[in-house]
Structures are given as structure tokens and as C-alpha cells.
Scaffold this motif. Sequence first.
Motif, PDB file in Angstrom:
ATOM      1  N   GLY A 170       0.885  -1.178   0.002  1.00  0.00           N
ATOM      2  CA  GLY A 170       0.006   0.070  -0.168  1.00  0.00           C
ATOM      3  C   GLY A 170       0.751   1.460  -0.009  1.00  0.00           C
ATOM      4  O   GLY A 170       0.240   2.527  -0.273  1.00  0.00           O
ATOM      5  N   LYS A 171       2.093   1.206   0.378  1.00  0.00           N
ATOM      6  CA  LYS A 171       2.755   2.333   0.367  1.00  0.00           C
ATOM      7  C   LYS A 171       4.137   2.132  -0.192  1.00  0.00           C
ATOM      8  O   LYS A 171       5.001   1.201  -0.186  1.00  0.00           O
ATOM      9  N   ARG A 172       4.724   3.099  -1.182  1.00  0.00           N
ATOM     10  CA  ARG A 172       5.990   3.064  -1.659  1.00  0.00           C
ATOM     11  C   ARG A 172       7.255   2.889  -0.654  1.00  0.00           C
ATOM     12  O   ARG A 172       7.259   3.726   0.353  1.00  0.00           O
ATOM     13  N   CYS A 173       8.039   1.724  -0.696  1.00  0.00           N
ATOM     14  CA  CYS A 173       9.090   1.605   0.578  1.00  0.00           C
ATOM     15  C   CYS A 173      10.230   0.815  -0.010  1.00  0.00           C
ATOM     16  O   CYS A 173      10.140   0.203  -1.007  1.00  0.00           O
ATOM     17  N   ARG A 174      11.283   1.082   0.786  1.00  0.00           N
ATOM     18  CA  ARG A 174      12.617   0.476   0.559  1.00  0.00           C
ATOM     19  C   ARG A 174      13.259   0.430   1.796  1.00  0.00           C
ATOM     20  O   ARG A 174      12.967   1.103   2.549  1.00  0.00           O
ATOM     21  N   HIS A 175      13.872  -0.639   2.139  1.00  0.00           N
ATOM     22  CA  HIS A 175      14.583  -0.906   3.250  1.00  0.00           C
ATOM     23  C   HIS A 175      13.674  -0.813   4.428  1.00  0.00           C
ATOM     24  O   HIS A 175      13.994  -0.172   5.339  1.00  0.00           O
ATOM     25  N   VAL A 176      12.630  -1.779   4.498  1.00  0.00           N
ATOM     26  CA  VAL A 176      11.510  -1.686   5.420  1.00  0.00           C
ATOM     27  C   VAL A 176      12.048  -2.821   6.762  1.00  0.00           C
ATOM     28  O   VAL A 176      12.172  -4.042   6.438  1.00  0.00           O
ATOM     29  N   PRO A 177      12.275  -2.321   8.045  1.00  0.00           N
ATOM     30  CA  PRO A 177      12.727  -3.493   8.934  1.00  0.00           C
ATOM     31  C   PRO A 177      11.428  -4.145   9.208  1.00  0.00           C
ATOM     32  O   PRO A 177      10.216  -3.800   9.005  1.00  0.00           O
ATOM     33  N   VAL A 178      11.616  -5.289   9.828  1.00  0.00           N
ATOM     34  CA  VAL A 178      10.633  -6.240   9.896  1.00  0.00           C
ATOM     35  C   VAL A 178       9.383  -5.677  10.861  1.00  0.00           C
ATOM     36  O   VAL A 178       8.124  -5.698  10.680  1.00  0.00           O
ATOM     37  N   GLU A 203       8.572 -10.468   7.331  1.00  0.00           N
ATOM     38  CA  GLU A 203       9.914 -10.869   6.937  1.00  0.00           C
ATOM     39  C   GLU A 203      10.023 -10.935   5.427  1.00  0.00           C
ATOM     40  O   GLU A 203      11.075 -10.303   4.810  1.00  0.00           O
ATOM     41  N   MET A 204       9.003 -11.092   4.646  1.00  0.00           N
ATOM     42  CA  MET A 204       9.192 -11.164   3.221  1.00  0.00           C
ATOM     43  C   MET A 204       9.327  -9.694   2.712  1.00  0.00           C
ATOM     44  O   MET A 204      10.283  -9.297   1.718  1.00  0.00           O
ATOM     45  N   VAL A 205       8.648  -8.761   3.314  1.00  0.00           N
ATOM     46  CA  VAL A 205       8.593  -7.393   2.994  1.00  0.00           C
ATOM     47  C   VAL A 205      10.056  -6.844   3.136  1.00  0.00           C
ATOM     48  O   VAL A 205      10.629  -6.222   2.485  1.00  0.00           O
ATOM     49  N   ALA A 206      10.441  -7.212   4.422  1.00  0.00           N
ATOM     50  CA  ALA A 206      12.015  -6.729   4.758  1.00  0.00           C
ATOM     51  C   ALA A 206      12.962  -7.359   3.929  1.00  0.00           C
ATOM     52  O   ALA A 206      13.619  -6.754   3.500  1.00  0.00           O
ATOM     53  N   TYR A 207      12.727  -8.469   3.476  1.00  0.00           N
ATOM     54  CA  TYR A 207      13.780  -9.173   2.646  1.00  0.00           C
ATOM     55  C   TYR A 207      13.860  -8.380   1.288  1.00  0.00           C
ATOM     56  O   TYR A 207      14.817  -8.113   0.517  1.00  0.00           O
TER      57      TYR A 207
END
Length: 290
Positions: free
Chosen positions: A136-144, A225-229
Motif C-alpha cells: 500500500g505504500k512505496r517503500c525501501r529498506h523496511v525493517p521487520v 519478513e518477506m517485505v523486509a527481505y
Amino acid sequence: MKLVTFIHNGLARVGVVRDDGVVDSQDDSQIPATMIDFLAAGDSAMVRMRRLVESAQPKFVLAEVKLVAPVPRPGKYLAIALNYADHIAETGKDKPEYPSFFTKQSTCVIGHGEAIHMPNVSNKLDYEGELAFVIGKRCRHVPVDKAHRVIAGFTVANDVSVRDFQARSPTMMIGKSFDTGGPLGPWLVTSDEIADPHNLNIKTWVDDELRQNSNTQHMIFNCYEMVAYLSQAMTLEPGDVISTGTPSGVGVKMQPRGYLKVGQTVRIEIEGIGTLSNTVVAEPDESVIF
């Protein structure tokens, strides 16, 4: 909210299912008409939609509109392989040290009730019932511990697989990307309505036979964890779809093989989300040049 992309009188737009009806987003001209644009508009669009749902009566009867995939053409459709312990066991492979993703091409996406094609070039057509989530949000390097903030909602996915084509390449991409091989739906349930995405019952039937019966608590790598990876490597954008793997019970591992046949219906139900149903038909055999 149960967000949908629906078609009425040939026009597609975003809506919300309430009871047995659909609230039309276009009753508020400030709400974008497509799901990706709606999600990209951020929290303000979501707030407007919630206010509309609270104040407006459903404009259409649900049975009178055509639901398509919540995100009909995602910018990215990524799926994880070997993410349930029981599925790993039935394949005889080792538990992965890191998440292993493959791409499903966005042209494979269809919605609830649409037909899955039995390919002209293969009869090794298989199902994989899965939980999927939409960014839902543009993102990069998201912590778990912050990954939940970038997930707009959850839907049901069928990672339809053409097994012989899948086996021909280590990337699996072609076997996972045949046209009609990406059913999603019937709607996108917003994250606030899913208390714990990692404790949902998931079941798959072929006709009346229960083939898969598990719970998302058995994932090896969870949604956050998938988002973070993934976000270590790439920018995730509104409307991107990430499918979270399938439990045991796939047709290729049955004895004898439980590949799909023309006329059979695959029905996948995930607790708190809904039921995705698609029937297998013969692929049209004419050449098509647009």
C-alpha cells in the motif's frame, strides 16, 4: 473494508463490498477509480473511502456486478517458493536458509469466477492455494517491525502452475506465468480487519475433494519478513502483489498425480478473507494477434 475492482456497464472502478452490495467509489469524485491509483493516494484516500462507506448506501447489488482481480494488473507479482514446512516435506527438499522468490507475470492475473485455461501445450496443470498481500505504500529498506505499515491488505491467491514448464527452468517463471495462471480475489481485505495474518486457516478444494488444509502459522518466513527481505533489493510500490507460499497437498505430489482436468473447479478459502473459485476450461486453440 473489502475493497474490490468491479465492472458495471462496461466501466471498471474501485468499490467496497458491504452486506450484499457494492459502494461505488465514484460517488466521491476525489477517490481514484483504479486500485493502484487509490492505494498510491495514501491514507487520505483510504479515509475518504471509509467515510463514503459509512455514509452511502450500496449502489449496486453484488450479484449484478462483475468482480475482477482486486489489482487487475499489478506492477510486480512476486511469489515465494517452499514456505510451508509440510510442503517442503512432500517435495523432499531442504528447508531454505533464505526466502526464495520467483516472478509471476502480471498478464496471468484473473479474478474470482473467471476461467483457468488448460494449456494447449501441457496437461500438467496444478493448483496452489495461498495467502497474498498487496503493498500500500512505496517503500525501501523496511525493517521487520515496521513492515505491517506498508501492507494495504490481504487476498486469496491461486498460484496456478504448469509443472513441466516450471521444471524446465530454475527460475520457474514461465511455468508460473501462463495466461489465467494468477487468480486473485474475490476482494482485498484491508489490514486493519486481519488481526493476525499468521494464524489463518487455509483450505483448497478441487470440486468437492479437500486437497489442502493448513494454517498460515506454518509459514517459514512470515509476511513481514518477506517485505523486509524484498525491500533490501527493490522498491516496493502500491499495488504490488506478494504471494506467501502454499501448504502441502498439491496435485503433483499426489499418488496418482492430482493434476487439474477440464471442468474441475478449484475453490480456495482463507479464514477472515473469503473464497476464490475458478473453473478449468480448455484453452482457446486459435492463434490470436492483436
